[in-house]
Design an enzyme around this catalytic site. Structure first.
Site, PDB file in Angstrom:
ATOM      1  N   GLY A 275       0.847  -1.190   0.000  1.00 60.66           N
ATOM      2  CA  GLY A 275       0.000   0.000   0.000  1.00 60.66           C
ATOM      3  C   GLY A 275       0.884   1.243   0.000  1.00 60.66           C
ATOM      4  NE  ARG A 312       1.138   7.870   7.964  1.00 60.22           N
ATOM      5  CZ  ARG A 312       2.411   8.129   8.224  1.00 60.22           C
ATOM      6  NH1 ARG A 312       2.922   9.302   7.968  1.00 60.22           N
ATOM      7  NH2 ARG A 312       3.185   7.191   8.713  1.00 60.22           N
ATOM      8  CB  CYS A 342     -11.161  23.070  18.806  1.00 65.39           C
ATOM      9  SG  CYS A 342     -11.766  24.435  17.811  1.00 65.39           S
TER      10      CYS A 342
HETATM   11  C1  LIG Z   1      -2.684  -2.285   5.559  1.00 68.11           C
HETATM   12  C2  LIG Z   1      -2.464  -3.608   4.947  1.00 68.11           C
HETATM   13  C3  LIG Z   1      -1.612  -3.755   3.857  1.00 68.11           C
HETATM   14  C4  LIG Z   1      -0.802  -2.618   3.291  1.00 68.11           C
HETATM   15  O1  LIG Z   1       0.227  -2.230   4.160  1.00 68.11           O
HETATM   16  P1  LIG Z   1       1.319  -1.159   3.707  1.00 68.11           P
HETATM   17  O2  LIG Z   1       2.179  -1.008   4.906  1.00 68.11           O
HETATM   18  O3  LIG Z   1       0.601   0.090   3.373  1.00 68.11           O
HETATM   19  O4  LIG Z   1       2.049  -1.722   2.542  1.00 68.11           O
HETATM   20  C5  LIG Z   1      -1.513  -5.003   3.269  1.00 68.11           C
HETATM   21  N1  LIG Z   1      -2.205  -6.062   3.760  1.00 68.11           N
HETATM   22  C6  LIG Z   1      -3.012  -5.960   4.818  1.00 68.11           C
HETATM   23  C7  LIG Z   1      -3.748  -7.155   5.295  1.00 68.11           C
HETATM   24  C8  LIG Z   1      -3.173  -4.731   5.457  1.00 68.11           C
HETATM   25  O5  LIG Z   1      -3.966  -4.643   6.524  1.00 68.11           O
END
Ligand SMILES: *Cc1c(COP(=O)(O)O)cnc(C)c1O
Length: 414
Positions: A275, A312, A342
């Protein structure tokens, strides 16, 4: 972020000047680079070129349809965690046959819908979920394709909020219990055992914990084979980290090398679920300084983006680099970069030395992952616009929410 450059002192993303984006679409605004998104996916594809592998982009990192359709056209599959994400994948033209469904709390409606659409695999996270899926698949012509998400009890050595592969986390099935559950799944006519999945955490800078997890997973796969249970794929999850400040983030090929070495000579297809590493450094959050507020102990730069736009820093104390969009001759001072919300936790950066004045634009970097998708309407703030830059072109890929959008789904007391 390698699509960023300064031309005559003005920050550009690809060939577009950020002030031009602010003028056209306003601020706060997420801005993504198509070239960087493409390069990030290509890096995975090149590293995997000689392997039987599928990259399933983890939609939760950034679920804008423009990004999903781009990745879909480049051949990616998707890792989803909800019905909403599944709908987005389909709306973007994604292939349900390349979708894996993760998550600890899939509802009956979600299982039913994903089953009807013919997804590649359910990554099942508990015995109770397996029971529910088996029941839902009963009476249908096709069995439900499943993998068990196992928890290998490996410490990913990342932030505790984003570690998922320890015994103490809510995720997955303890690896030492998985073999028995596989036997039970394999015996069910309603279930088709397809694979195994694991994902140990996020923002991993070193492939060692993932390789350790892979070794445990592969040992289990071999035990399953001796039970007569042959898997078609092995899903090693996502988690590869990126550079936010001065981290030595690995390249896709360096990160994947030990995983590919572990997979060498095996017949199962490798699935990955990246991701952050596909989108994080392809996006920034463009914001304008509303006020400078000199203080006794600290100076504040109050900007028009806030924790509701980029959570974040408030959530994980995460660091995002912050750059002035235009070089200026003001005195450089350390500022707390804060939003209008706030909450004392509403900050985007601490003690950043910047030469800025009220009205200046700032770019908050590395905001492509877990930025817009974690945003909210807290303080009744409309969510930001999203713009995709492609060379000299800028495309509005999500319009800014309007004030009317904020309560369009609500009604007054009758
Ligand atoms: C969040 C998640 C990902 C992606 O993780 P990244 O650190 O953004 O690469 C992949 N697989 C599962 C099951 C996740 O929960």
């Amino acid at each position: 972020m390698n699509s960023l450059s300064r031309i005559d002192g003005v920050l550009h993303i690809e060939q577009v000047a950020l002030p031009e984006i602010a003028r056209t679409f306003g601020t706060p605004c997420y801005v993504y680079s198509r070239a960087t998104l493409t390069a990030a996916l290509q890096a995975y594809k090149e590293a995997l070129a000689n392997n039987n592998a599928l990259v399933c982009y983890a939609v939760k990192a950034n679920s804008n349809l423009a990004i999903l359709s781009l990745f879909s056209r480049l051949g990616a599959g998707f890792d989803i965690v909800s019905r909403g994400e599944l709908a987005r994948v389909l709306a973007a033209g994604g292939d349900p046959g390349k979708v894996v469904f993760s998550g600890v709390g899939k509802s009956a409606a979600e299982l039913r819908e994903a089953l009807s659409l013919g997804i590649l695999c359910f990554n099942v996270e508990s015995e109770a979920e397996l029971d529910r899926l088996e029941q839902i698949a009963g009476g249908r012509r096709k069995p439900a394709p499943i993998a068990l998400r196992v928890n290998p009890d490996v410490d990913p050595r990342t932030h505790p909020y984003i570690s998922t592969g320890l015994r103490s986390n809510k995720f997955g099935i303890p690896i030492d219990r998985a073999r028995a559950i596989y036997r039970r799944a394999a015996a069910s006519p309603q279930l088709a055992v397809r694979g195994i999945a694991c994902h140990i955490g996020s923002q991993l800078l070193d492939p060692e914990p993932a390789a350790e997890a892979a070794a445990k997973v592969l040992a289990l796969v071999d035990e399953l084979a001796s039970d007569g249970i042959e898997l078609s794929h092995i899903d090693l999850g996502g988690g590869m980290g990126i550079r936010y400040l001065d981290e030595q983030a690995p390249s896709a090929s360096a990160y994947l090398a030990p995983l590919l070495a572990a997979m060498a000579g095996r017949r199962e297809r490798l699935l990955l679920e990246p991701g952050r590493s596909l989108v994080g450094n392809a996006g920034l959050l463009l914001t304008r300084v509303e006020y400078l507020k000199p203080g006794v102990e600290k100076n504040f730069a109050i900007v028009d983006a806030a924790m509701n736009d980029l959570m974040r820093p408030a959530l994980y104390d995460a660091y995002h680099d912050i750059l002035p969009v235009e070089a200026a001759a003001h005195a450089a001072l350390p500022y707390e970069i804060v939003g209008p919300v706030c909450e004392s936790g509403d900050f985007l950066g601490h003690a950043r030395t910047l030469a800025i004045a009220g009205g200046d634009l700032l770019a908050i970097l590395s905001a492509g992952a877990y930025g817009m998708t974690m945003s909210s309407n807290y303080n009744s703030r409309p969510r930001a616009a999203e713009v995709l830059v492609d060379g000299t072109a800028m495309h509005l890929v999500r319009r800014r929410e309007s004030i009317a959008d904020l309560y369009a789904a609500e009604s007054s007391v009758p």
